[in-house]
Design a protein around this motif. Structure first.
Motif, PDB file in Angstrom:
ATOM      1  N   HIS A  65       0.830  -1.205   0.000  1.00  0.00           N
ATOM      2  CA  HIS A  65       0.000   0.000   0.000  1.00  0.00           C
ATOM      3  C   HIS A  65       0.869   1.261   0.000  1.00  0.00           C
ATOM      4  N   ILE A  99       0.751  -5.823  -5.565  1.00  0.00           N
ATOM      5  CA  ILE A  99      -0.370  -5.807  -4.625  1.00  0.00           C
ATOM      6  C   ILE A  99      -0.559  -7.228  -4.094  1.00  0.00           C
ATOM      7  N   HIS A 101      -2.786  -9.337  -3.182  1.00  0.00           N
ATOM      8  CA  HIS A 101      -3.707 -10.364  -3.710  1.00  0.00           C
ATOM      9  C   HIS A 101      -3.262 -10.888  -5.072  1.00  0.00           C
ATOM     10  N   ASP A 119      -6.601  -8.271   4.919  1.00  0.00           N
ATOM     11  CA  ASP A 119      -7.143  -7.315   3.963  1.00  0.00           C
ATOM     12  C   ASP A 119      -8.452  -7.858   3.413  1.00  0.00           C
ATOM     13  N   HIS A 121      -9.859  -7.796   0.601  1.00  0.00           N
ATOM     14  CA  HIS A 121      -9.940  -8.398  -0.743  1.00  0.00           C
ATOM     15  C   HIS A 121      -9.190  -9.722  -0.865  1.00  0.00           C
ATOM     16  N   SER A 296      -5.437  -1.513  -9.194  1.00  0.00           N
ATOM     17  CA  SER A 296      -5.957  -2.062  -7.940  1.00  0.00           C
ATOM     18  C   SER A 296      -5.959  -3.584  -7.999  1.00  0.00           C
ATOM     19  N   CYS A 297      -6.322  -4.223  -6.883  1.00  0.00           N
ATOM     20  CA  CYS A 297      -6.342  -5.683  -6.879  1.00  0.00           C
ATOM     21  C   CYS A 297      -7.492  -6.234  -7.714  1.00  0.00           C
ATOM     22  N   CYS A 357      -0.880  -0.458  -4.581  1.00  0.00           N
ATOM     23  CA  CYS A 357      -2.285  -0.068  -4.407  1.00  0.00           C
ATOM     24  C   CYS A 357      -2.462   1.395  -4.811  1.00  0.00           C
ATOM     25  N   CYS A 360      -5.675   3.784  -5.191  1.00  0.00           N
ATOM     26  CA  CYS A 360      -6.863   3.071  -4.698  1.00  0.00           C
ATOM     27  C   CYS A 360      -7.043   3.306  -3.208  1.00  0.00           C
ATOM     28  N   ALA A 361      -5.918   3.451  -2.492  1.00  0.00           N
ATOM     29  CA  ALA A 361      -5.999   3.734  -1.054  1.00  0.00           C
ATOM     30  C   ALA A 361      -5.763   5.218  -0.786  1.00  0.00           C
ATOM     31  N   ARG A 384     -12.540   8.567  -0.174  1.00  0.00           N
ATOM     32  CA  ARG A 384     -11.479   7.549  -0.240  1.00  0.00           C
ATOM     33  C   ARG A 384     -10.323   7.971  -1.158  1.00  0.00           C
TER      34      ARG A 384
HETATM   35 FE1  SF4 Z   1      -6.901  -3.712  -3.204  1.00  0.00          FE
HETATM   36 FE2  SF4 Z   1      -7.076  -1.097  -3.245  1.00  0.00          FE
HETATM   37 FE3  SF4 Z   1      -7.210  -2.370  -0.926  1.00  0.00          FE
HETATM   38 FE4  SF4 Z   1      -4.929  -2.242  -2.265  1.00  0.00          FE
HETATM   39  S1  SF4 Z   1      -6.038  -0.519  -1.357  1.00  0.00           S
HETATM   40  S2  SF4 Z   1      -5.766  -4.075  -1.327  1.00  0.00           S
HETATM   41  S3  SF4 Z   1      -5.615  -2.330  -4.366  1.00  0.00           S
HETATM   42  S4  SF4 Z   1      -8.654  -2.496  -2.611  1.00  0.00           S
END
Ligand code: SF4
Ligand code: MIC
Length: 639
Positions: A65, A99, A101, A119, A121, A296-297, A357, A360-361, A384
């Motif tokens: 991240h 990332i 995942h 996490d 996801h 992103s994931c 990430c 996305c974060a 976000r």
């Molecule tokens: Fe997935 Fe976004 Fe969370 Fe990273 S910040 S784990 S890319 S949803």
């Protein structure tokens, strides 16, 4: 009676309880993944619990991240994670390696095994026939020490896929269609198991998108069988020997079934605010966007990067658009460099980020105030992206690519025939981004890494003010925002507590501290979204005792219990309307009522009205909650 694949996965790992929907079960964990946001705290908690060693056969810590290390406090966390991983037998995935995942699926997924991740996801690896579940840091810390993972046996729903996706329609549209149909609450207490004749038409990357973003439905996880598609994916990565079949019995039974005709789907877009505000792309086509992001994931796969390249090769990104791609892993970036897409993208005017990430974060690429941002990502909860009142639309990679060319949201079907995104014969199989453990080294804790506080035992009785009254769908991004300014404090509980409800009510921390004790009142699906524990220990640290809501998201409810914060449900949701901010609520005999049963009496001292809340706990949860959370419970047990 035949068994679903989900049931087989659960039964082969079951160590506590009976696998019947609604009952608490405990399963053994084969693999654990940790991130540099929740995971740093998990390792600190693991150390605080005093486990002699980490037990699961495969543990991987990901610096994914805070990859840009915008502050030395990020680097402190990474250095700590690397050292603690080295000591306790975990692989460390360096910043830039990708990332969690995506990388985990590529490098460590094993069909038939269980995976617990810090996490939300984590279910992405369900695309490879794993039972992959996201949890809060304390549950992950306990699993590191060898404890089973406890959760409520979900209903198993078969998603019966028929037909095949048409041109310009993607796996993202499959999950957006499900969100449109079922909303962010539709998956609560459920696992979706995908099957049917349409399954074989989906490549691994498409399954990953669907399994990953099932988190937005509130699912416990999603499961795909491990078949020839899975084998081909692992073989391209040089991991053919890790493949094994995993499938339901032919006569498997399920708690429910959903039918989905892939050929009937069209490109979709989620409107700002929530991933379930889904409309057909035509309804928003023509909306000007200043920023287009793909990654992103959910959309960082080779398949995503290649299909974007096919759209923009030989063309140019629109002058008013900033177009950024985040390849999900170093392997993908390396393959993009080798096979050509990287050059094509750069020539067309796209920016290619480190594998992270990232935006996305809310880290980097924060939109300008009032600007509209179109993202092939998974979440668009308000704030976000890093700016209050943001306008983030979610879409597939090909809708994003088409829109990057025009500067307005564009239906990709207007581009004519879709080029076929070919899979490379092999993915780069370099492993330089991983550091293997050797048991040695010093654990260095930078100045920002603070000891983990303990929760307090539940009070005998309580009278406290309502610090905040909220409506439905409060996300953990509302409670403890993402973004670089906040994420630097993930290993510092007192500091991160100051950011609670930053975009919702900036006065909240000061008000909570002044009150000493306080109550939060919420609506439906309180705490949806991420697994972040800061959304539980932040309010706890500020003195929030119970949270009373109409319903809770699964991971957040557990996080509250694990930190000793009582999650109460309105028995009659209409009682919510009778409460206002600053009302003082009295909960006489709270502890005894919790210890003895499920119903709690509450009196509003302003109106004199009484109402009832419920708190249905398993015996294990009750013990943990009454003690003040897992750490306090462990410590009390040791004493
Ligand atoms: Fe997935 Fe976004 Fe969370 Fe990273 S910040 S784990 S890319 S949803
Ligand atoms: C997210 O997507 O919100 C995060 C950042 O990955 C979180 C994890 C965290 O906040 O530590 C998640 O999804 O659980």
């Amino acid at each position: 009676m035949g068994k679903s694949l989900t049931r087989k996965l659960i039964e082969s790992h079951l160590v506590a309880g009976k696998a019947q929907a609604g009952d608490e079960i405990g399963i053994t964990i084969d693999q654990v993944l940790l991130t540099d946001t929740n995971g740093t705290m998990s390792w600190l908690q693991f150390e605080a619990m005093g486990f002699p060693r980490a037990v699961p056969g495969r543990i991987v810590s990901y610096a994914d991240h805070n990859v840009y290390q915008v502050d030395s406090r990020n680097s402190d966390d990474h250095r700590y994670m690397q050292a603690v991983s080295r000591k306790y037998g975990a692989v460390f995935s360096k910043p830039g390696n990708g990332i969690c995942h995506q990388v985990h699926m590529e490098s460590f997924s094993v069909p038939g095994q269980t995976l617990l991740g810090s996490d939300s996801h984590t279910p992405l690896c369900g695309a490879a026939g794993m039972l992959a579940i996201g949890a809060g840091g304390l549950d992950v810390a306990a699993a590191l020490g060898g404890a089973p993972y406890f959760f409520q046996m979900p209903q198993v729903v078969r998603v019966n896929l028929t037909g095949a996706l048409r041109a310009w329609v993607t796996a993202k549209d499959v999950i957006l269609a499900l969100l449109r149909r079922l909303t962010v609450r539709g998956g609560t207490g459920k696992i979706f198991e995908y099957g049917g004749p349409g399954l074989a038409t989906l490549v691994a990357a498409q399954r990953m998108t669907i399994a990953n973003m099932g988190a937005e439905l509130g699912l416990t996880t999603s499961v795909f069988p491990s078949d020839d598609v899975t084998r081909s994916f692992l073989t391209r990565l040089g991991r053919g020997e890790d493949w094994r079949p995993a499938a339901p019995d032919d006569d498997a039974t399920y708690d429910d079934q959903i039918d989905l005709d892939l050929s009937a789907l069209t490109p979709l877009v989620a409107l700002p605010g929530s991933p379930d505000r889904v409309v057909p792309v035509e309804e928003v086509a023509g909306t000007a966007v200043e920023q287009v992001l793909v990654g992103s994931c959910t959309n960082g796969s080779w398949h995503d990067m290649a299909s974007v390249t096919d759209v923009i090769r030989g063309r140019h990104v629109h002058p008013s658009v900033s177009f950024v791609l985040f390849p999900g892993s170093h392997k993908i970036l390396e393959t993009m460099a080798r096979e050509g897409p990287l050059t094509d993208l750069i020539t067309a005017g796209a920016t290619v980020s480190e594998s992270s990430c990232g935006a996305c974060a809310g880290i980097g690429h924060v939109p300008a105030a009032g600007a509209k941002s179109l993202r092939a990502f998974n979440r668009n909860f308000s704030g976000r992206s890093g700016v209050k009142d943001d306008q983030v639309y979610l879409c597939s990679s090909v809708v994003a690519a088409a829109s990057a060319l025009t500067g307005v949201i564009t239906d990709p079907r207007s581009l004519g025939a879709q080029p076929e995104a070919a899979l490379p014969p092999r993915f780069a199989s370099s492993t330089v981004g991983f550091v293997a453990p050797d048991g040695g080294g010093e654990i260095v804790r930078g100045p920002n890494i603070k000891p983990v506080p303990l929760g307090e035992p539940v009070a005998e009785s309580l009278e406290a003010p309502v610090l905040l009254k909220l409506g439905d769908k409060v996300s953990t991004d509302d409670i403890s925002p993402a973004g670089s300014a906040v994420l630097v404090f993930r290993s510092n509980v007192p500091a991160i507590a100051e950011f609670c409800f930053k975009y919702v009510d900036p006065e909240f921390p000061a008000r909570a501290k002044a009150a000493g004790r306080g109550i939060i009142v919420g609506g439906e699906t309180y705490g949806q979204g991420s697994s972040r524990e800061a959304a539980a220990h932040g309010p706890m640290f500020l003195g929030v005792a119970p949270v009373i809501a109409k319903s809770f998201a699964r991971i957040h409810r557990t996080n509250l219990i694990n930190w000793g914060v009582v999650p109460l449900l309105f028995e009659d949701p209409s009682a919510w309307a009778g409460i206002e901010r600053d009302d003082r609520l009295r909960l006489p005999g709270l502890r005894a009522q919790l210890a003895g049963g499920e119903r709690i009496t509450i009196v509003n001292t302003r109106t004199g009205a009484g109402f009832t809340a419920t708190c249905v706990l398993t015996p294990r949860e009750r013990e943990i909650l009454l003690a003040g959370g897992i750490l306090a419970h462990t410590r009390a047990g040791r004493a």
